[in-house]
Scaffold this motif. Structure first.
Motif, PDB file in Angstrom:
ATOM      1  N   GLY A 297       0.661  -1.205   0.050  1.00 51.63           N
ATOM      2  CA  GLY A 297       0.030  -0.005  -0.019  1.00 51.63           C
ATOM      3  C   GLY A 297       0.805   1.297  -0.141  1.00 51.63           C
ATOM      4  O   GLY A 297       0.450   2.418  -0.768  1.00 51.63           O
ATOM      5  N   MET A 298       1.927   1.199   0.618  1.00 43.65           N
ATOM      6  CA  MET A 298       2.888   2.368   0.669  1.00 43.65           C
ATOM      7  C   MET A 298       3.460   2.598  -0.675  1.00 43.65           C
ATOM      8  O   MET A 298       3.691   3.854  -1.180  1.00 43.65           O
ATOM      9  CB  MET A 298       3.970   2.217   1.801  1.00 43.65           C
ATOM     10  CG  MET A 298       4.950   3.214   2.020  1.00 43.65           C
ATOM     11  SD  MET A 298       6.261   2.797   2.692  1.00 43.65           S
ATOM     12  CE  MET A 298       5.864   2.008   4.279  1.00 43.65           C
TER      13      MET A 298
ATOM     14  N   THR B 140      -4.074   5.114   0.656  1.00 41.82           N
ATOM     15  CA  THR B 140      -3.971   5.825   1.584  1.00 41.82           C
ATOM     16  C   THR B 140      -5.203   5.767   2.655  1.00 41.82           C
ATOM     17  O   THR B 140      -4.951   5.251   3.874  1.00 41.82           O
ATOM     18  CB  THR B 140      -4.015   7.439   1.614  1.00 41.82           C
ATOM     19  OG1 THR B 140      -2.830   7.893   0.830  1.00 41.82           O
ATOM     20  CG2 THR B 140      -4.029   8.054   2.899  1.00 41.82           C
ATOM     21  N   LYS B 141      -6.478   5.509   2.110  1.00 45.13           N
ATOM     22  CA  LYS B 141      -7.490   5.083   2.757  1.00 45.13           C
ATOM     23  C   LYS B 141      -7.478   3.622   3.360  1.00 45.13           C
ATOM     24  O   LYS B 141      -7.503   3.379   4.507  1.00 45.13           O
ATOM     25  CB  LYS B 141      -8.836   5.407   2.145  1.00 45.13           C
ATOM     26  CG  LYS B 141      -9.868   4.968   2.976  1.00 45.13           C
ATOM     27  CD  LYS B 141     -11.183   5.241   2.235  1.00 45.13           C
ATOM     28  CE  LYS B 141     -12.691   5.188   3.171  1.00 45.13           C
ATOM     29  NZ  LYS B 141     -12.579   3.711   4.000  1.00 45.13           N
ATOM     30  N   LEU B 142      -7.205   2.797   2.570  1.00 47.02           N
ATOM     31  CA  LEU B 142      -6.686   1.261   2.776  1.00 47.02           C
ATOM     32  C   LEU B 142      -5.820   1.121   3.911  1.00 47.02           C
ATOM     33  O   LEU B 142      -6.026   0.161   4.836  1.00 47.02           O
ATOM     34  CB  LEU B 142      -6.584   0.475   1.724  1.00 47.02           C
ATOM     35  CG  LEU B 142      -7.701   0.441   0.571  1.00 47.02           C
ATOM     36  CD1 LEU B 142      -7.127  -0.339  -0.845  1.00 47.02           C
ATOM     37  CD2 LEU B 142      -8.899  -0.188   1.148  1.00 47.02           C
ATOM     38  N   ASN B 143      -4.839   2.020   3.575  1.00 44.31           N
ATOM     39  CA  ASN B 143      -3.543   1.807   4.719  1.00 44.31           C
ATOM     40  C   ASN B 143      -4.060   2.185   6.158  1.00 44.31           C
ATOM     41  O   ASN B 143      -3.713   1.496   7.124  1.00 44.31           O
ATOM     42  CB  ASN B 143      -2.464   2.638   4.504  1.00 44.31           C
ATOM     43  CG  ASN B 143      -1.767   1.902   3.153  1.00 44.31           C
ATOM     44  OD1 ASN B 143      -1.932   0.986   2.687  1.00 44.31           O
ATOM     45  ND2 ASN B 143      -0.827   2.933   2.465  1.00 44.31           N
TER      46      ASN B 143
ATOM     47  N   ALA C 174     -12.090  -6.442   6.624  1.00 37.69           N
ATOM     48  CA  ALA C 174     -11.279  -5.287   6.209  1.00 37.69           C
ATOM     49  C   ALA C 174     -10.714  -5.782   4.723  1.00 37.69           C
ATOM     50  O   ALA C 174     -10.829  -4.896   3.532  1.00 37.69           O
ATOM     51  CB  ALA C 174     -10.280  -4.907   6.916  1.00 37.69           C
ATOM     52  N   VAL C 175     -10.382  -6.929   4.815  1.00 35.46           N
ATOM     53  CA  VAL C 175      -9.630  -7.593   3.308  1.00 35.46           C
ATOM     54  C   VAL C 175     -10.871  -7.816   2.452  1.00 35.46           C
ATOM     55  O   VAL C 175     -10.283  -7.469   1.299  1.00 35.46           O
ATOM     56  CB  VAL C 175      -8.978  -9.101   3.771  1.00 35.46           C
ATOM     57  CG1 VAL C 175      -8.627  -9.555   2.442  1.00 35.46           C
ATOM     58  CG2 VAL C 175      -8.048  -8.820   4.759  1.00 35.46           C
ATOM     59  N   ASN C 176     -11.945  -8.367   2.641  1.00 32.76           N
ATOM     60  CA  ASN C 176     -13.080  -8.219   1.480  1.00 32.76           C
ATOM     61  C   ASN C 176     -13.326  -6.871   0.908  1.00 32.76           C
ATOM     62  O   ASN C 176     -13.595  -6.689  -0.106  1.00 32.76           O
ATOM     63  CB  ASN C 176     -14.266  -8.707   2.257  1.00 32.76           C
ATOM     64  CG  ASN C 176     -14.347 -10.256   2.222  1.00 32.76           C
ATOM     65  OD1 ASN C 176     -13.768 -11.070   1.244  1.00 32.76           O
ATOM     66  ND2 ASN C 176     -14.857 -11.060   3.225  1.00 32.76           N
ATOM     67  N   ASN C 177     -13.316  -5.895   1.930  1.00 25.64           N
ATOM     68  CA  ASN C 177     -13.614  -4.229   1.387  1.00 25.64           C
ATOM     69  C   ASN C 177     -12.230  -3.997   0.490  1.00 25.64           C
ATOM     70  O   ASN C 177     -12.433  -3.307  -0.519  1.00 25.64           O
ATOM     71  CB  ASN C 177     -13.812  -3.374   2.495  1.00 25.64           C
ATOM     72  CG  ASN C 177     -14.933  -3.380   3.250  1.00 25.64           C
ATOM     73  OD1 ASN C 177     -16.033  -4.138   2.674  1.00 25.64           O
ATOM     74  ND2 ASN C 177     -15.152  -3.283   4.633  1.00 25.64           N
ATOM     75  N   ALA C 178     -11.264  -4.249   1.078  1.00 27.90           N
ATOM     76  CA  ALA C 178      -9.958  -3.899   0.128  1.00 27.90           C
ATOM     77  C   ALA C 178      -9.699  -4.720  -1.354  1.00 27.90           C
ATOM     78  O   ALA C 178      -9.551  -4.056  -2.234  1.00 27.90           O
ATOM     79  CB  ALA C 178      -8.907  -4.030   1.078  1.00 27.90           C
TER      80      ALA C 178
END
Length: 226
Positions: free
Chosen positions: A82-83, A113-116, A187-191
Motif C-alpha cells: 500500500g505504501m 491511503t484510505k486502505l492503509n 477489512a480484506v474483503n472491502n480492500a
C-alpha cells in the motif's frame, strides 16, 4: 475293633488336612467385602478419550497459531504494498504525460491511503510492526520511474501497475478465504473490491496505450470478491 479305629483315625486326618490346605481359598471366595476383579484393573478404555482430546486440542491450537502468523505476514506485506502504491501514485500524478495516467496515479494515492489507514489499527491490535520504507523491489521501480519521462514513463508505470494489481488481487482473495479473524476478514474483503476496481481500470488503460498484458492464468480480475 482295631481295624475300625484305624479307619476312623485316617478319616479324621484327611478332614483336618483339607481344612488346613483350603481355608484361605474358601474365605476369599465367600468374603463379601472383597472387591470384584474388574475393579482392581486400571480402566484403560476411559483413559483413551482424554488422550485423544488432548491431541485434538493441541492440533487445533497449532492451527490457530499458524493462521495468526499468516495474518501478521499478510498485514505487513499489505502495508508495504500500500505504501508503494501511494509513492508511485504520487510520482504518476506529477510526471504522467497524459491526463488519464495522472488521474489514475492520484486515485492510487487517495484509495490506498484510505486502505492503509483502515488496516493500520488491525495490524496494531495484532502486534504487527508496520514498515516505514519501501522494499527493495518497489524502491528499484520508484527509482526507475523517477528517471523516465513522457510516454516512456506512462508505459512503465502502467505495466508495473497491471502486474502489481493482478498479484495483489490474488493474495487478498486468498487471505479473505483463509483468515478466521472476522475484523480482518471484513477489512480484506472491502480492500479486495477496491483492488479489483483498480485492476479493471489499469488493464483498460494499458490496452489503450498498447502496453503488453502479462499472462496470468486467466483473468482473475473478471469478477469482484463478494
Amino acid at each position: 475293633m482295631k481295624l475300625n479305629s484305624a479307619c476312623n483315625l485316617i478319616s479324621q486326618t484327611l478332614v483336618l488336612s483339607a481344612a488346613i490346605l483350603y481355608p484361605a481359598t474358601l474365605l476369599a471366595q465367600s468374603d463379601p467385602m472383597s472387591p470384584p476383579a474388574s475393579q482392581t484393573q486400571p480402566n484403560r478404555a476411559q483413559q483413551a478419550p482424554a488422550s485423544a482430546t488432548a491431541i485434538q486440542d493441541s492440533s487445533t491450537n497449532s492451527g490457530d497459531l499458524g493462521q495468526t502468523m499468516k495474518d501478521k505476514i499478510f498485514l505487513r506485506k499489505a502495508a508495504q504494498g500500500g505504501m508503494a502504491e501511494v509513492k508511485l501514485g504520487q510520482l504518476a500524478a506529477q510526471k504522467g504525460s497524459s491526463d488519464d495516467v495522472k488521474a489514475f496515479g492520484q486515485k492510487m494515492v487517495d484509495d490506498h491511503t484510505k486502505l492503509n489507514n483502515d488496516m493500520a489499527p488491525i495490524a496494531d491490535s495484532m502486534g504487527v510492526r508496520l514498515p516505514t520504507n519501501l522494499n527493495k523491489e518497489d524502491q528499484a521501480e520508484y527509482d526507475k520511474l523517477n528517471g523516465l519521462s513522457g510516454n516512456d514513463f506512462d508505459m512503465e508505470y502502467l505495466s508495473f501497475m497491471v502486474k502489481d494489481h493482478h498479484k495483489d488481487l490474488h493474495e487478498f482473495r486468498q487471505e479473505a478465504a483463509s483468515t478466521t479473524d472476522p475484523t480482518l476478514q471484513t477489512a480484506v474483503n472491502n480492500a479486495t473490491k477496491v483492488i479489483h476496481e483498480h485492476s479493471m481500470m489499469v488493464d483498460k488503460l494499458a490496452r489503450e496505450k498498447g502496453v503488453p498484458m502479462p499472462p496470468h492464468g486467466g483473468n482473475k480480475s473478471a469478477s469482484p470478491t463478494s
